[in-house]
Design a protein around this motif. Structure first.
Motif, short mmCIF file in Angstrom:
data_model
loop_
_atom_site.label_atom_id
_atom_site.label_comp_id
_atom_site.label_asym_id
_atom_site.label_seq_id
_atom_site.Cartn_x
_atom_site.Cartn_y
_atom_site.Cartn_z
N UNK A 1 18.97 83.44 51.30
CA UNK A 1 18.40 82.11 51.46
C UNK A 1 16.94 82.07 50.99
N UNK A 14 10.95 74.53 54.09
CA UNK A 14 12.35 74.13 54.06
C UNK A 14 12.46 72.61 54.10
N UNK A 16 13.79 69.71 55.89
CA UNK A 16 14.25 69.30 57.21
C UNK A 16 14.63 67.82 57.17
N UNK A 33 13.80 62.56 70.03
CA UNK A 33 13.95 62.91 68.62
C UNK A 33 12.64 62.72 67.86
N UNK A 35 9.74 62.87 69.10
CA UNK A 35 8.80 63.93 69.51
C UNK A 35 8.97 65.18 68.65
N UNK A 36 10.21 65.51 68.31
CA UNK A 36 10.45 66.67 67.44
C UNK A 36 9.88 66.41 66.05
N UNK A 39 6.16 66.92 66.03
CA UNK A 39 5.80 68.35 66.09
C UNK A 39 6.05 69.01 64.74
N UNK A 40 7.14 68.60 64.09
CA UNK A 40 7.50 69.25 62.82
C UNK A 40 6.41 69.07 61.77
N UNK A 43 4.10 71.92 60.93
CA UNK A 43 4.64 73.13 60.32
C UNK A 43 4.68 73.09 58.79
N UNK A 45 6.41 71.42 56.62
CA UNK A 45 7.75 71.47 56.02
C UNK A 45 8.01 70.19 55.24
N UNK A 126 17.89 72.22 56.75
CA UNK A 126 18.07 72.05 58.19
C UNK A 126 18.30 70.57 58.49
N UNK A 128 18.92 68.10 61.72
CA UNK A 128 18.96 68.00 63.17
C UNK A 128 19.22 66.54 63.51
N UNK A 129 20.26 66.29 64.29
CA UNK A 129 20.57 64.89 64.57
C UNK A 129 20.39 64.57 66.04
N UNK A 130 19.94 63.35 66.25
CA UNK A 130 19.67 62.85 67.60
C UNK A 130 20.46 61.59 67.86
#
Lengths: 130, 130
Positions: A1, A14, A16, A33, A35-36, A39-40, A43, A45, A126, A128-130
């Motif tokens: 990867x 990556x 996201x 969701x 909030x994530x 935060x991301x 990083x 990304x 990546x 990510x589902x909410x």
């Protein structure tokens, strides 16, 4: 990867995608969701957001939550730009099924068909589902 | 392969935590690595030591604790989600002046950055939720 990823400042970048599927209120998924997502941003990304199903209501203009006694967090979506999160995709079919158009939304978005959104999801590292 | 796991629903009400546990166990048996299990939304309730199911039922919380001990797993409960739902470790108890603490053995409380980091570090981030 590792070889599939771009290297920047010694770190991995990556793709996201955060997929928002639920109405803003009634459950906590939309709020937590978001909030994530915030935060991301710390990083560095390649972050994008997708809104489909009842998730399109998260971006509805003119939300007023006084009557249900919970916080109206919808202005936060307008602040995402300040976090360099500018890729917002909304599924066309979900908007149409709910009688909404782009003009009903409180941020600038790109409207994609279900197939186009699916293709975009396929490109992500990546999801990510909410 | 290096897996990250997100558990988004609480124990017993939803299948999510059972499925995540079975997935983690199977992956470990096949020689894969579980980098981290991140508990979010009501998933933080998988980390309360006060869980007391009937004796003829599985103890979902203990099962995670035991798996963590056997494989040195990193079980992370999101701090913000945990505070909302009353999941508290000894430090949090002191900080917020609570009458007790309930974080189960093998779990630790940390921030949402741990989820994003798992997405960056793992080959696959697998979500178990609704």
């Amino acid at each position: 990867m590792m070889d599939e990823m771009d290297m920047e400042e010694g770190g991995v970048v990556k793709k996201f995608m955060f997929v928002n599927r639920k109405a803003p209120h009634g459950t906590i998924y939309a709020l937590e969701g978001l909030e994530v997502v915030l935060i991301s941003a710390a990083f560095d990304q390649d972050v994008s957001l997708a809104f489909c199903d009842d998730g399109v209501y998260e971006l509805k203009k003119g939300q007023d939550t006084k009557g249900i006694g919970v916080k109206n967090f919808s202005p936060t979506y307008r602040a995402l730009e300040g976090y360099d999160i500018e890729k917002l995709y909304v599924e066309k079919e979900s908007l149409e099924a709910r009688g909404l158009t782009e003009d009903d939304l409180l941020v600038d978005v790109q409207v994609l068909s279900s197939a186009e959104l699916g293709a975009l999801m396929d490109e992500q590292d990546v999801v990510i589902s909410f | 392969m290096k897996f990250g796991i997100m558990v988004s629903e609480g124990p017993y009400t939803h299948q999510a935590s059972d499925s995540a546990y079975n997935f983690a166990k199977a992956a470990l048996e096949k020689g894969h690595e579980i980098y981290r299990v991140f508990f979010y939304h009501d998933g933080v309730n998988n980390g309360t030591a006060f869980t007391t199911p009937p004796q003829d039922d599985r103890n979902i919380v203990n099962r995670w604790s035991e798996l963590a001990q056997q494989h040195n797993l990193d079980l992370v409960v999101c701090v913000a989600a945990a505070q909302r739902r009353g999941i508290v470790d000894a430090d949090e108890q002191k900080r917020h002046g609570k009458s007790g603490n309930n974080l189960a053995p093998g779990f630790r409380i940390s921030g949402l950055g741990q989820l994003v980091e798992a997405g960056i570090q793992c080959d696959r981030l697998v979500t178990f939720g609704d």
